[in-house]
Design an enzyme around this catalytic site. Sequence first.
Site, PDB file in Angstrom:
ATOM      1  CB  ILE A  58      -1.004   0.052   1.184  1.00 44.63           C
ATOM      2  CG1 ILE A  58      -0.283  -0.104   2.533  1.00 44.63           C
ATOM      3  CG2 ILE A  58      -2.106  -0.987   1.008  1.00 44.63           C
ATOM      4  CD1 ILE A  58      -1.158   0.272   3.724  1.00 44.63           C
ATOM      5  CG  PHE A  77      -9.780  -4.620   6.396  1.00 40.62           C
ATOM      6  CD1 PHE A  77     -10.449  -4.775   7.606  1.00 40.62           C
ATOM      7  CD2 PHE A  77     -10.523  -4.646   5.229  1.00 40.62           C
ATOM      8  CE1 PHE A  77     -11.827  -4.941   7.643  1.00 40.62           C
ATOM      9  CE2 PHE A  77     -11.899  -4.804   5.254  1.00 40.62           C
ATOM     10  CZ  PHE A  77     -12.552  -4.957   6.458  1.00 40.62           C
ATOM     11  CD  GLU A  80       3.731  -5.047   9.973  1.00 42.34           C
ATOM     12  OE1 GLU A  80       3.605  -5.802  10.955  1.00 42.34           O
ATOM     13  OE2 GLU A  80       4.165  -5.438   8.876  1.00 42.34           O
ATOM     14  CB  THR A 120      -7.687  -0.315  16.866  1.00 40.34           C
ATOM     15  OG1 THR A 120      -7.668  -0.841  18.186  1.00 40.34           O
ATOM     16  CG2 THR A 120      -6.551   0.704  16.768  1.00 40.34           C
ATOM     17  CG  ASP A 121     -10.773  -0.805  21.356  1.00 41.41           C
ATOM     18  OD1 ASP A 121      -9.655  -1.193  20.942  1.00 41.41           O
ATOM     19  OD2 ASP A 121     -11.486  -1.491  22.114  1.00 41.41           O
ATOM     20  CD  GLU A 122      -4.671  -1.909  20.868  1.00 41.21           C
ATOM     21  OE1 GLU A 122      -3.539  -1.418  20.869  1.00 41.21           O
ATOM     22  OE2 GLU A 122      -4.896  -3.108  20.734  1.00 41.21           O
ATOM     23  CE1 TYR A 147      -2.246  -1.808  15.086  1.00 46.18           C
ATOM     24  CE2 TYR A 147      -3.122  -1.846  17.330  1.00 46.18           C
ATOM     25  CZ  TYR A 147      -3.315  -1.953  15.955  1.00 46.18           C
ATOM     26  OH  TYR A 147      -4.578  -2.193  15.462  1.00 46.18           O
ATOM     27  CB  THR A 150       1.388   3.773  13.628  1.00 40.64           C
ATOM     28  OG1 THR A 150       0.960   2.458  14.013  1.00 40.64           O
ATOM     29  CG2 THR A 150       2.857   3.967  13.981  1.00 40.64           C
ATOM     30  CE  LYS A 151      -5.273   0.941  12.604  1.00 42.82           C
ATOM     31  NZ  LYS A 151      -5.462   0.476  11.206  1.00 42.82           N
ATOM     32  CG  ASN A 176      -9.091  -6.768  21.787  1.00 46.29           C
ATOM     33  OD1 ASN A 176      -9.160  -5.594  22.154  1.00 46.29           O
ATOM     34  ND2 ASN A 176      -7.972  -7.475  21.853  1.00 46.29           N
ATOM     35  NE  ARG A 270       1.130  -6.555  24.404  1.00 46.16           N
ATOM     36  CZ  ARG A 270      -0.023  -6.847  23.789  1.00 46.16           C
ATOM     37  NH1 ARG A 270      -1.089  -6.075  23.943  1.00 46.16           N
ATOM     38  NH2 ARG A 270      -0.120  -7.929  23.040  1.00 46.16           N
ATOM     39  CG  HIS A 273      -0.667  -5.298  29.172  1.00 46.04           C
ATOM     40  ND1 HIS A 273      -0.622  -6.549  29.732  1.00 46.04           N
ATOM     41  CD2 HIS A 273      -1.690  -5.331  28.298  1.00 46.04           C
ATOM     42  CE1 HIS A 273      -1.559  -7.305  29.223  1.00 46.04           C
ATOM     43  NE2 HIS A 273      -2.237  -6.583  28.344  1.00 46.04           N
TER      44      HIS A 273
HETATM   45  P1  NAD Z   1      -3.632  -8.793  10.333  1.00 46.29           P
HETATM   46  O1  NAD Z   1      -2.264  -8.502  10.844  1.00 46.29           O
HETATM   47  O2  NAD Z   1      -4.209 -10.141  10.546  1.00 46.29           O
HETATM   48  O3  NAD Z   1      -3.667  -8.530   8.758  1.00 46.29           O
HETATM   49  C1  NAD Z   1      -3.041  -7.434   8.156  1.00 46.29           C
HETATM   50  C2  NAD Z   1      -2.952  -7.686   6.653  1.00 46.29           C
HETATM   51  O4  NAD Z   1      -2.358  -6.519   6.047  1.00 46.29           O
HETATM   52  C3  NAD Z   1      -2.071  -8.881   6.268  1.00 46.29           C
HETATM   53  O5  NAD Z   1      -2.708  -9.643   5.277  1.00 46.29           O
HETATM   54  C4  NAD Z   1      -0.804  -8.240   5.726  1.00 46.29           C
HETATM   55  O6  NAD Z   1      -0.159  -9.028   4.734  1.00 46.29           O
HETATM   56  C5  NAD Z   1      -1.352  -6.944   5.135  1.00 46.29           C
HETATM   57  N1  NAD Z   1      -0.324  -5.888   5.058  1.00 46.29           N
HETATM   58  C6  NAD Z   1       0.525  -5.484   6.047  1.00 46.29           C
HETATM   59  N2  NAD Z   1       1.331  -4.501   5.588  1.00 46.29           N
HETATM   60  C7  NAD Z   1       0.947  -4.265   4.307  1.00 46.29           C
HETATM   61  C8  NAD Z   1       1.387  -3.344   3.320  1.00 46.29           C
HETATM   62  N3  NAD Z   1       2.388  -2.472   3.562  1.00 46.29           N
HETATM   63  N4  NAD Z   1       0.779  -3.357   2.113  1.00 46.29           N
HETATM   64  C9  NAD Z   1      -0.225  -4.242   1.854  1.00 46.29           C
HETATM   65  N5  NAD Z   1      -0.681  -5.132   2.749  1.00 46.29           N
HETATM   66  C10 NAD Z   1      -0.088  -5.148   3.961  1.00 46.29           C
HETATM   67  O7  NAD Z   1      -4.558  -7.651  10.929  1.00 46.29           O
HETATM   68  P2  NAD Z   1      -6.098  -7.703  11.372  1.00 46.29           P
HETATM   69  O8  NAD Z   1      -6.174  -8.165  12.771  1.00 46.29           O
HETATM   70  O9  NAD Z   1      -6.887  -8.388  10.317  1.00 46.29           O
HETATM   71  O10 NAD Z   1      -6.433  -6.138  11.378  1.00 46.29           O
HETATM   72  C11 NAD Z   1      -6.962  -5.512  10.217  1.00 46.29           C
HETATM   73  C12 NAD Z   1      -7.248  -4.070  10.535  1.00 46.29           C
HETATM   74  O11 NAD Z   1      -8.188  -3.975  11.588  1.00 46.29           O
HETATM   75  C13 NAD Z   1      -6.025  -3.270  10.999  1.00 46.29           C
HETATM   76  O12 NAD Z   1      -6.093  -1.980  10.434  1.00 46.29           O
HETATM   77  C14 NAD Z   1      -6.164  -3.207  12.503  1.00 46.29           C
HETATM   78  O13 NAD Z   1      -5.554  -2.056  13.030  1.00 46.29           O
HETATM   79  C15 NAD Z   1      -7.675  -3.157  12.629  1.00 46.29           C
HETATM   80  N6  NAD Z   1      -8.253  -3.677  13.885  1.00 46.29           N
HETATM   81  C16 NAD Z   1      -7.942  -4.934  14.314  1.00 46.29           C
HETATM   82  C17 NAD Z   1      -8.552  -5.455  15.467  1.00 46.29           C
HETATM   83  C18 NAD Z   1      -8.265  -6.852  15.955  1.00 46.29           C
HETATM   84  O14 NAD Z   1      -8.746  -7.217  17.022  1.00 46.29           O
HETATM   85  N7  NAD Z   1      -7.532  -7.679  15.217  1.00 46.29           N
HETATM   86  C19 NAD Z   1      -9.441  -4.647  16.176  1.00 46.29           C
HETATM   87  C20 NAD Z   1      -9.723  -3.357  15.707  1.00 46.29           C
HETATM   88  C21 NAD Z   1      -9.128  -2.898  14.553  1.00 46.29           C
HETATM   89  O1  TDX Z   2       0.067 -14.690  24.862  1.00 45.09           O
HETATM   90  C1  TDX Z   2      -0.573 -13.692  25.194  1.00 45.09           C
HETATM   91  N1  TDX Z   2      -0.979 -13.566  26.490  1.00 45.09           N
HETATM   92  C2  TDX Z   2      -1.696 -12.491  26.934  1.00 45.09           C
HETATM   93  O2  TDX Z   2      -2.033 -12.427  28.130  1.00 45.09           O
HETATM   94  C3  TDX Z   2      -0.929 -12.645  24.264  1.00 45.09           C
HETATM   95  C4  TDX Z   2      -0.495 -12.742  22.828  1.00 45.09           C
HETATM   96  C5  TDX Z   2      -1.669 -11.588  24.726  1.00 45.09           C
HETATM   97  N2  TDX Z   2      -2.034 -11.499  26.027  1.00 45.09           N
HETATM   98  C6  TDX Z   2      -2.897 -10.386  26.465  1.00 45.09           C
HETATM   99  C7  TDX Z   2      -2.505  -9.001  26.031  1.00 45.09           C
HETATM  100  C8  TDX Z   2      -3.860  -8.307  25.934  1.00 45.09           C
HETATM  101  O3  TDX Z   2      -4.270  -7.861  27.207  1.00 45.09           O
HETATM  102  O4  TDX Z   2      -4.178 -10.629  25.866  1.00 45.09           O
HETATM  103  C9  TDX Z   2      -4.811  -9.401  25.474  1.00 45.09           C
HETATM  104  C10 TDX Z   2      -5.048  -9.405  23.968  1.00 45.09           C
HETATM  105  O5  TDX Z   2      -3.772  -9.365  23.335  1.00 45.09           O
HETATM  106  P1  TDX Z   2      -3.618  -9.290  21.739  1.00 45.09           P
HETATM  107  O6  TDX Z   2      -4.318 -10.436  21.099  1.00 45.09           O
HETATM  108  O7  TDX Z   2      -2.181  -9.076  21.433  1.00 45.09           O
HETATM  109  O8  TDX Z   2      -4.509  -8.006  21.388  1.00 45.09           O
HETATM  110  P2  TDX Z   2      -4.423  -6.458  21.805  1.00 45.09           P
HETATM  111  O9  TDX Z   2      -3.044  -6.068  22.189  1.00 45.09           O
HETATM  112  O10 TDX Z   2      -5.535  -6.196  22.779  1.00 45.09           O
HETATM  113  O11 TDX Z   2      -4.761  -5.783  20.381  1.00 45.09           O
HETATM  114  C11 TDX Z   2      -5.780  -6.362  19.527  1.00 45.09           C
HETATM  115  O12 TDX Z   2      -6.971  -5.634  19.583  1.00 45.09           O
HETATM  116  C12 TDX Z   2      -6.948  -4.332  19.051  1.00 45.09           C
HETATM  117  C13 TDX Z   2      -5.288  -6.434  18.087  1.00 45.09           C
HETATM  118  O13 TDX Z   2      -4.074  -7.184  18.021  1.00 45.09           O
HETATM  119  C14 TDX Z   2      -5.088  -5.057  17.510  1.00 45.09           C
HETATM  120  O14 TDX Z   2      -4.727  -5.133  16.143  1.00 45.09           O
HETATM  121  C15 TDX Z   2      -6.387  -4.311  17.648  1.00 45.09           C
HETATM  122  O15 TDX Z   2      -6.204  -2.974  17.237  1.00 45.09           O
END
Ligand code: NAD
Ligand code: TDX
Length: 331
Positions: A58, A77, A80, A120-122, A147, A150-151, A176, A270, A273
């Site tokens: 991107i 979407f 990182e 994200t809510d973060e 992270y 940057t979001k 989450n 973390r 955290h």
């Molecule tokens: P993910 O890490 O599983 O997937 C990210 C995808 O983006 C991957 O397929 C990766 O290859 C691609 N990517 C990374 N860098 C790229 C680049 N420079 N160009 C093109 N593609 C690239 O992430 P996710 O958990 O699916 O999260 C998706 C979105 O939702 C993110 O913007 C994240 O901030 C947001 N979000 C995630 C959560 C959550 O709980 N996972 C919650 C709220 C918001």
């Molecule tokens: O092994 C673990 N043990 C543990 O206690 C891991 C990997 C995490 N944790 C804790 C950290 C957090 O309190 O669990 C909680 C969830 O951790 P993650 O899955 O890493 O999520 P979090 O840091 O909350 O962020 C997620 O939600 C918001 C997504 O990864 C983000 O992309 C999104 O923006």
Amino acid sequence: MKILVTGGAGFIGANFVRTTVRDRPGVNVTVLDALTYAGSRQSLADIETSIEFVEGDITDAGLVNVLVSESDAVVHFAAESHNDNSLKDPRPFLQTNIIGTYTLLEAVRKHCVRYHHISTDEVYGDLALDDPAKFTVNTPYNPSSPYSATKAASDMLVRAWVRSFGIQATLSNCSNNYGPYQHIEKFIPRQITNILSGARPKVYGAGQNVRDWIHVDDHNAAVWRILDSGELGRTYLIGADGELDNVSVVGLILELMGKESHDFDYVNDRSGHDLRYAIDSSTLRDELGWEPQYTTFREGLRATIDWYETNREWWEGDKNSVEARYKAQGA
Ligand code: NAD
Ligand code: TDX
């Protein structure tokens, strides 16, 4: 309608593409994904013939310009996404989350294309455990990790492009997510796959941290609701009132997998955290009529456990390297 889905090979993006192909036959989907360690072509393998897949970055302005010019809407979407990785090496987070978003914004500005920004809510930081408050769109931004910083920066860019250049954009900040196709570095799939591999779940610190869980399909249904009827320029908060502390989540996973609820290890916490996230999604519910369909976390979790049990080949190849990285950080 032709939509460009960035990050469509990642967890939430792949689920979004899969439900879109299934439920919206009139929508043509192009996925733009760099296939980083977090992206997997396998997550789209059975629907490959129904979509166009472009492997690319991107931040590649030339490529993005062409793909956006051919689209009616962009759903962004790609990111990182893992906090722990951002503590070890923030650079890719700045590059993808900030420069990548900037690159997309310039292209949608040039071609007047509808844009939806996934966040994200973060970005709001964290709440005290006993605080009755939840995040609303009026909560000040206060990100804690590289992270989330940057979001937050990417959200601010979108808002500036709306105000200064009048781009047709909406934003959403979700809590989450859990469900199938989530990378096994993340909390819930890490614990499920630990148990499936004969290892014990690992909980950071004292495990009191609270996350507000939502099923990925409920998140994506909300995104479609915003694309269909959201007001341009607005931010919507997405959450399903799913607050649970980490020890409770691990206890439930263990119970559903036939283990004792205390069969886990406490590991290093973390750095920085966040304590608690909680989303007030009343605007989305009241104005756009969205409601989560997965109202029982236990049932959604049971289905997610079944998915990881049935789809071992999707994750087994990554397990050793993911756990080696965690071991190096004492987690
Ligand atoms: P993910 O890490 O599983 O997937 C990210 C995808 O983006 C991957 O397929 C990766 O290859 C691609 N990517 C990374 N860098 C790229 C680049 N420079 N160009 C093109 N593609 C690239 O992430 P996710 O958990 O699916 O999260 C998706 C979105 O939702 C993110 O913007 C994240 O901030 C947001 N979000 C995630 C959560 C959550 O709980 N996972 C919650 C709220 C918001
Ligand atoms: O092994 C673990 N043990 C543990 O206690 C891991 C990997 C995490 N944790 C804790 C950290 C957090 O309190 O669990 C909680 C969830 O951790 P993650 O899955 O890493 O999520 P979090 O840091 O909350 O962020 C997620 O939600 C918001 C997504 O990864 C983000 O992309 C999104 O923006």
